[in-house]
Design an enzyme around this catalytic site. Structure first.
Site, PDB file in Angstrom:
ATOM      1  NE  ARG A  27      -3.925  -1.998   0.144  1.00  0.00           N
ATOM      2  CZ  ARG A  27      -4.608  -2.423  -0.895  1.00  0.00           C
ATOM      3  NH1 ARG A  27      -4.387  -1.879  -2.084  1.00  0.00           N
ATOM      4  NH2 ARG A  27      -5.496  -3.365  -0.785  1.00  0.00           N
ATOM      5  CE  LYS A  49      -9.838  -4.342   0.402  1.00  0.00           C
ATOM      6  NZ  LYS A  49      -9.627  -4.984  -0.876  1.00  0.00           N
TER       7      LYS A  49
END
Ligand code: ATP
Length: 630
Positions: A522, A558
């Site tokens: 990420r 997320k």
């Protein structure tokens, strides 16, 4: 790409015919070629590919194959090999190099085959003492030949018994056995000497006169020649001794055998003819003596000579077949060990060294067995080229995308080359995902870290990973300069616990999993082209190594919520040092921006697009030097 029709597989209409995959082989060459590049099984003269089936069918077939191979080896037809590799008359190998190797292959005991010659001469001496006349010529010839042969034999066989003979003798023996010509010459001299000694002995039985009236009546063999046929019997021993030496080919031995038979036939028919006639007279009742002895003994020698010639040819054929199989086995062993070495190198290339050791070390390891290892403190790096996917296109100008792949291969290979540097030996490349390079540090099971160790010790590998990331940037920059491109790296680093393991029985793949990996990914995907993005915790650790950071803001990740992230500025006093905030503080003074991951992706895409526009312009005007066809 619009309007592609897609389909679901619902059911099979035509059943799969396994026979269509079966191949029939007629020649050995077909068979060898097929075996070279395929994993196959062999059933009733037909070859079928080995099914994977989790390795079980493959293993069973492999066992069957080994058994069949063993059986084939046992039933191997030496005659066919001989016809294929040797000429019919001389039985010498058609391949010159192989023939040279065969003749120069010094069997350590080959000189022992010469022992037959002194043995014959010793037996002749015994016969001389008790049965044959003891005149001075024969005593001298037998005496001199015996001593000559015994001494030279000692010299030649000494090499085969290094523990018995003194060093000087061994040295001389080595010299004598060194050259093929020398060994052959010795064998020929030995055979001629025993033949000559026996022939000279014959002269002691020359009876003067043309008829049998003056046959000696003396019963003493020392004075009269009572049994001249003994010379032919001794000649049989000479023939056998001449058939033994390994040093001579069967053709050479046949020539020597002819000489022995001819000289003795000449002796029987001309020199001792009278003595043989007298011997016939002394046994008047013997029906075997109806034909004169001078002929029977000569014919006997001729027959034995022919028999020995057949035997010698057969022995040579056997010896050559053995040599052929031995060299072939040796070549195959070398090929197998070479293949083994290459496989080992391959395993070391695709797996980290400690994992490769685990796989190569335990040979009884089951294919299904899982290798996994948990690590508490690991650094993970993702580095991608955001504008590469746009750069990649399948067009004629870049050889249907091949030139783009060639370029990517160059970039990744240069990155890999950095890992060869001793300072980066603790960094392990995990894989590439498209143009994204994934690496990790701290994956060393032998590394022992204690909780009370200082950060500088525990996380030294993480700092090394950052150094590596900076080196990747430099490497790409230098490739850009050479190829007139403007690729940039977007990188993300994170640290923490992970689980490492190897997945798959065939084409095994080493990978790492865990939240740490997800967040590192990420950090890369939400990062900015040309920057290295890290989490607050990673930033804190790296600051103690002198790295400076710029706070980027909150990023929605997320499964993790809002994460405060930082961009690396450099090492030392290159930029402002911020106090990292592990928890999100939207109202904080130093927060520069708060971005949701999706927004960030759009932002990154926009940056990449602008880069790509420049890049595409670049590509159309300045193709990658040496890579794109003009
Ligand atoms: N071992 C790995 N190798 C390569 N990428 C990995 C690995 N483990 C995780 N990732 C990447 O990390 C990212 C984050 O994974 P995560 O499980 O948090 O979300 P996800 O739902 O799998 O991802 P996405 O939303 O992209 O589908 C994913 O893009 C995944 O590809």
């Amino acid at each position: 790409m619009a309007g592609i029709k897609t389909f679901f597989i619902v059911r099979t209409i035509v059943p799969y015919n396994a026979q269509s995959d079966v191949k029939d082989f007629n020649s050995d060459k077909d068979l060898e070629d097929f075996f070279e590049d395929k994993e196959v099984s062999f059933e009733n003269g037909v070859i079928t590919p080995v099914e994977d089936n989790g390795g079980r069918t493959g293993r069973k077939d492999s066992e069957d194959f080994k058994q069949r191979l063993r059986k084939d080896l046992m039933n191997r037809d030496g005659h066919r090999d001989l016809v294929k590799h040797t000429s019919f008359v001389t039985r010498s190998f058609k391949d010159k190099q192989r023939e040279y190797n065969y003749t120069h292959n010094t069997e350590s005991f080959s000189s022992i085959s010469l022992i037959g010659c002194p043995l014959v001469i010793i037996l002749t001496s015994i016969a001389q003492a008790f049965i044959l006349p003891n005149d001075s010529t024969s005593i001298m010839s037998v005496g001199i030949s015996s001593w000559f042969l015994i001494i030279i034999t000692l010299f030649t066989i000494a090499e085969a018994f290094p523990n018995i003979f003194p060093e000087q003798l061994l040295y001389i023996s080595k010299i004598m056995n060194y050259s093929v010509i020398m060994r052959r010459l010795l064998a020929v001299v030995f055979i001629l000497v025993i033949n000559f000694a026996n022939f000279v002995d014959m002269t002691s039985c020359i009876v003067v006169g043309s008829n049998t009236s003056n046959c000696s009546t003396s019963d003493d063999p020392g004075e009269a020649c009572l049994y001249p046929s003994y010379f032919s019997h001794m000649a049989v021993l000479v023939l056998i001794a001449a058939a033994l030496p390994f040093q001579l080919s069967h053709i050479m031995k046949a020539a020597l055998l002819f000489i022995i038979v001819d000289t003795h036939t000449f002796g029987n028919l001309y020199l001792i003819r009278k003595a043989l006639d007298c011997e016939d007279l002394s046994f008047p009742a013997d029906p075997a003596r109806i034909t004169p002895g001078k002929y029977t003994v000569s014919v006997m020698l001729g027959m034995i000579c022919i028999g020995l010639m057949v035997l010698m040819r057969h022995m040579e054929c056997a010896s050559r077949v053995l040599f052929l199989w031995k060299t072939e086995a040796e070549e195959q062993r070398e090929r197998a060990s070479d293949m083994g070495r290459r496989n080992e190198a391959l395993v070391y290339n695709i797996l980290p060294p400690h994992v490769a050791v685990h796989f190569l070390g335990s040979r009884k390891r089951q294919h299904e067995e899982l290798y996994s290892q948990s690590y508490a403190e690991v650094g993970v790096l993702f580095a991608s080229m955001p504008n590469f996917s746009d750069f990649y296109s399948e067009e004629t100008v870049n050889n249907q995308g091949l030139e783009c792949l060639r370029f990517l291969n160059e970039v990744i290979s240069d990155f890999d080359a950095l890992l060869e540097l001793p300072k980066f030996q603790d960094i392990i490349k995990i894989k590439t995902i498209g143009s994204t390079y994934m690496a990790a540090s701290g994956l060393n099971p032998t590394r022992v870290v204690k909780p009370d160790d200082p950060t500088e010790v525990r996380w030294a590998h993480l700092a090394l990973l950052v150094d590596f990331a900076l080196e990747l940037k430099k490497a790409l920059q230098s490739i850009n300069e050479q190829s007139f491109n403007h690729f940039v790296l977007k990188m993300g680093i994170n640290h923490g616990p992970i689980t490492a393991g190897v997945i798959g029985a065939r084409k095994p793949h080493y990978d790492i999993w865990g939240n740490t990996v997800n967040v590192a990914s990420r950090m890369e995907s939400t990062g900015k082209a040309g920057c290295i993005q890290v989490t607050a915790e990673t930033c804190e650790i790296l600051q103690s190594f002198g790295y400076t950071f710029e706070q980027r803001g909150l990023v929605a990740v997320k499964g993790k919520g809002q994460l405060m992230t930082y961009y690396l500025i450099g090492k030392g006093g290159g930029g402002g040092v911020f106090t990292p905030q592990a928890s999100p503080q939207p109202g904080g003074e130093r927060i520069m921006e708060t971005v949701k991951e999706e927004e960030e992706e759009e932002e990154a895409q926009a940056a990449a697009d602008s880069d790509q526009t420049a890049l595409l312009n670049n590509v159309s005007i300045k193709p990658i030097s040496g890579l794109v066809d003009a």
